[in-house]
Design a protein around this motif. Structure first.
Motif, PDB file in Angstrom:
ATOM      1  N   SER A   1       4.882   4.608  -3.513  1.00 52.68           N
ATOM      2  CA  SER A   1       3.522   5.924  -4.495  1.00 52.68           C
ATOM      3  C   SER A   1       3.154   4.403  -5.132  1.00 52.68           C
ATOM      4  O   SER A   1       3.826   3.969  -5.607  1.00 52.68           O
ATOM      5  CB  SER A   1       4.006   7.358  -3.910  1.00 52.68           C
ATOM      6  OG  SER A   1       5.210   7.493  -5.439  1.00 52.68           O
ATOM      7  N   ARG A   2       2.127   5.543  -5.825  1.00 52.25           N
ATOM      8  CA  ARG A   2       1.763   4.956  -6.938  1.00 52.25           C
ATOM      9  C   ARG A   2       2.965   4.555  -8.535  1.00 52.25           C
ATOM     10  O   ARG A   2       2.751   3.486  -8.775  1.00 52.25           O
ATOM     11  CB  ARG A   2       0.372   5.622  -8.079  1.00 52.25           C
ATOM     12  CG  ARG A   2      -0.696   5.559  -6.540  1.00 52.25           C
ATOM     13  CD  ARG A   2      -1.405   3.905  -6.630  1.00 52.25           C
ATOM     14  NE  ARG A   2      -2.721   3.949  -6.075  1.00 52.25           N
ATOM     15  CZ  ARG A   2      -3.623   4.369  -7.086  1.00 52.25           C
ATOM     16  NH1 ARG A   2      -3.975   4.661  -8.770  1.00 52.25           N
ATOM     17  NH2 ARG A   2      -4.764   4.255  -6.555  1.00 52.25           N
TER      18      ARG A   2
ATOM     19  N   ARG B   1       0.784  -1.328  -0.303  1.00 51.58           N
ATOM     20  CA  ARG B   1       0.136  -0.023  -0.243  1.00 51.58           C
ATOM     21  C   ARG B   1       1.364   1.206  -0.106  1.00 51.58           C
ATOM     22  O   ARG B   1       2.210   1.472   0.555  1.00 51.58           O
ATOM     23  CB  ARG B   1      -1.248   0.157   1.583  1.00 51.58           C
ATOM     24  CG  ARG B   1      -1.856  -1.054   0.734  1.00 51.58           C
ATOM     25  CD  ARG B   1      -2.786  -0.920   2.057  1.00 51.58           C
ATOM     26  NE  ARG B   1      -3.948  -1.702   2.411  1.00 51.58           N
ATOM     27  CZ  ARG B   1      -5.516  -1.828   1.197  1.00 51.58           C
ATOM     28  NH1 ARG B   1      -5.576  -0.998   0.823  1.00 51.58           N
ATOM     29  NH2 ARG B   1      -5.923  -2.681   1.453  1.00 51.58           N
ATOM     30  N   GLU B   2       0.227   2.067  -0.046  1.00 51.81           N
ATOM     31  CA  GLU B   2       0.859   3.282  -0.196  1.00 51.81           C
ATOM     32  C   GLU B   2       1.766   3.270   1.365  1.00 51.81           C
ATOM     33  O   GLU B   2       1.007   3.898   2.367  1.00 51.81           O
ATOM     34  CB  GLU B   2      -0.193   5.181  -1.088  1.00 51.81           C
ATOM     35  CG  GLU B   2      -0.605   4.528  -2.551  1.00 51.81           C
ATOM     36  CD  GLU B   2      -1.027   5.901  -2.113  1.00 51.81           C
ATOM     37  OE1 GLU B   2      -2.320   5.922  -2.335  1.00 51.81           O
ATOM     38  OE2 GLU B   2      -1.309   6.130  -3.919  1.00 51.81           O
TER      39      GLU B   2
ATOM     40  N   PRO C   1      -3.874   1.802  -3.187  1.00 53.86           N
ATOM     41  CA  PRO C   1      -4.040   3.152  -2.496  1.00 53.86           C
ATOM     42  C   PRO C   1      -5.200   3.018  -1.681  1.00 53.86           C
ATOM     43  O   PRO C   1      -4.789   2.204  -0.884  1.00 53.86           O
ATOM     44  CB  PRO C   1      -5.022   3.756  -3.629  1.00 53.86           C
ATOM     45  CG  PRO C   1      -6.202   2.837  -4.395  1.00 53.86           C
ATOM     46  CD  PRO C   1      -5.086   1.590  -4.412  1.00 53.86           C
TER      47      PRO C   1
END
Length: 356
Positions: A303-304, A270-271, A331
């Motif tokens: 992050s993404r 996850r972020e 996210p």
């Protein structure tokens, strides 16, 4: 007294005939009286002597009972046994032993008692003297034991790390134990039993020291594990419960093996979480991550934009390995490491089963 009456009667008869037939008195000397044998005094009972050599009469049909029927005693401890007669027709009991032998008795039982057992090899025998002649006997099985002074484990002709796939020998030395033919030695890897061994040729009843060995082939799973051994005296139901056990110290093994990567092909984070893969090896490998052919530093706060395909490389003096990982960044805050951790645990379990 009954044997001297007949000559006196004969003498009186002769004197009577002589007196009636002639007035002349003829003096005839009396024949000598036989010796009178006094009956033995009840207090002067002559006891039979114990046999000077081991008895050889069969125990079949012998009415002797030993309590207990066998003995297991630690060297230096006291010991007591009773021998008793169950039928008549025997004049007494005796013990043939080399330590604290009791006196022969006319009673129907006789106790053998030792304050401190100081002999290693002894074969006590209880015997009875039959009134009609002959003897009967029963042997008392006796085991004198002593737990080992020390138990140690080592590698035979080897020091330092081992290579994967190398044959090695574990050596368990047991010092001053008796009787060694009742000794059972067990080798362990951690809490897993590797094997048992016993002395097959030594029948000495006195304390001895003996070395037991176990051959093995090293694997990567042996790196960092503890080997040890245990010496147990198995003395049967008559022996101490639980049996005497002495264990060795722990011996940690070091096995050299090449680098291994344990990563899922799909790594979800996850972020805000970091990327990681487990790498194993001895010596520990260095781990490098590549993306698009370029060395990258792992993000500690993903992050993404960190999603994508990575190549993980693990390298040591014993080799190099590569693994491709597809990273997916989900996210929102939270943790997906639990999922990845469960995956890694499953991989580790499968890998361990395949190598065991």
């Amino acid at each position: 007294m009954c044997a001297s009456g007949r000559p006196i009667t004969l003498l009186l008869f002769c004197l009577f005939i002589s007196a009636t037939s002639s007035p002349v008195s003829i003096s005839t000397p009396a024949p000598p009286l036989p010796l009178q044998i006094a009956p033995p005094s009840p207090s002067a009972r002559i006891l039979p002597s114990p046999p000077s050599s081991p008895l050889s009469v069969s125990e079949v049909g012998c009415p002797l009972t030993l309590t207990p029927s066998s003995l297991v005693v630690r060297f230096g401890d006291p010991v007591t046994a009773n021998c008793s007669l169950s039928t008549a027709g025997f004049s007494g009991l005796g013990w043939e032993v080399s330590l604290a032998a009791p006196e022969f008795t006319m009673d129907c039982f006789l106790v053998w008692s030792v304050e401190r057992m100081t002999e290693w090899s002894m074969e006590p025998v209880c015997y009875a003297m039959a009134e009609q002649g002959g003897q009967c006997q029963r042997n008392l099985p006796l085991t004198v034991y002593k737990p080992p002074d020390n138990v140690s484990i080592s590698f035979v002709n080897h020091t330092g790390p081992m290579s994967e796939g190398q044959q090695f020998t574990l050596q368990c030395e047991v010092q001053d134990v008796a009787p060694v033919n009742n000794l059972r030695v067990t080798f362990y890897k951690g809490q897993t039993v590797l094997g048992h061994t016993q002395s097959s040729i030594n029948t000495d009843k006195k304390p001895v020291s003996e070395v037991f060995t176990l051959n093995m082939i090293s694997t990567k799973e042996d790196d960092g594990v503890e080997f040890w051994c245990e010496a147990k005296l198995e003395l049967g139901a008559e022996g101490p419960q639980p049996p005497p056990v002495v264990g060795s110290e722990k011996l940690t093994a070091a096995v050299l093996f090449g680098p291994q990567l344990m990563c899922p092909t799909k790594l979800r984070v996850r972020e805000g979480e970091s990327l990681s893969c487990e790498a194993r090896g001895n010596p520990p490998p260095s781990v490098t991550w590549f993306r698009n052919g370029q060395v990258v530093a792992l993000p500690t706060n993903s992050s993404r934009e960190h999603a994508g395909e990575y190549t993980v490389s693990a390298k040591s003096l014993l080799g190099q390995t590569h693994f491709t990982v597809d990273v997916e960044v989900l996210p929102g805050k939270g943790t997906t490491n639990g999922y990845n951790g469960h995956f890694l645990l499953a991989v580790l379990l499968i890998w361990t089963i395949n190598w065991s």
